[in-house]
Design a protein around this motif. Structure first.
Motif, PDB file in Angstrom:
ATOM      1  N   SER A  81       0.394  -0.929   0.582  1.00 44.90           N
ATOM      2  CA  SER A  81       0.197   0.054  -0.299  1.00 44.90           C
ATOM      3  C   SER A  81       0.637   0.726   0.324  1.00 44.90           C
ATOM      4  N   SER A  82       0.354   2.223  -0.306  1.00 44.13           N
ATOM      5  CA  SER A  82       0.804   3.673  -1.221  1.00 44.13           C
ATOM      6  C   SER A  82       1.207   4.391   0.261  1.00 44.13           C
ATOM      7  N   GLU A  83       0.157   3.715   1.404  1.00 41.66           N
ATOM      8  CA  GLU A  83       0.081   3.988   2.769  1.00 41.66           C
ATOM      9  C   GLU A  83       0.346   3.694   4.072  1.00 41.66           C
ATOM     10  N   ASN A 101      -2.909   2.612  -4.348  1.00 41.50           N
ATOM     11  CA  ASN A 101      -3.472   3.282  -3.036  1.00 41.50           C
ATOM     12  C   ASN A 101      -4.205   2.720  -3.013  1.00 41.50           C
TER      13      ASN A 101
END
Length: 127
Positions: A81-83, A101
């Motif tokens: 995940s980009s987070e 994302n």
């Protein structure tokens, strides 16, 4: 299910893509906990044609499973995940991975579908 640009769990997308393409997903969290868990996990990796592993939470079990998959020479793709808080471990950075994302399920669905189709084509060609 059609995917808009909303948040849908990565697991839900993975399972849906696999099922839509005639692939039976094996989900380690569904194994019975205990000593037999390791046996079930190892057997499922051995029988799998390819592996999709989400390292977004940096679960040590997932790292171990990727090591087993690598030892078995199974093709795999790493999702992150980009987070997520960290980065892909340096030992895995040379392998195929897909950063997604979690708020854009459409992109993950499209890119992962391409991976699954390419794995199926590769496996068919090798038969």
């Amino acid at each position: 299910m059609p995917y808009g640009r909303s948040q849908v769990s990565a697991r839900q997308i993975i399972v849906d893509i696999l099922q839509r393409n005639g692939v039976e997903p094996i989900i380690p969290e569904e194994f019975v906990a205990g000593a037999r868990w390791a046996d079930e996990m190892l057997e499922s990796l051995r029988l799998s044609d390819f592996i999709i592993a989400d390292l977004s939470e940096f679960n040590p079990n997932v790292i171990f499973e990727l090591g087993v998959a690598h030892g078995l020479r199974k093709p795999f793709i790493i999702l992150i995940s980009s987070e997520s808080e960290g980065q892909i471990p340096s030992d895995l950075s040379g392998y195929q991975y897909l950063t997604y994302n979690p708020h854009d399920s459409y992109e993950l669905h499209e890119r992962l579908t391409r991976f699954v189709l390419s794995m199926q084509k590769r496996l068919t060609a090798g038969s």
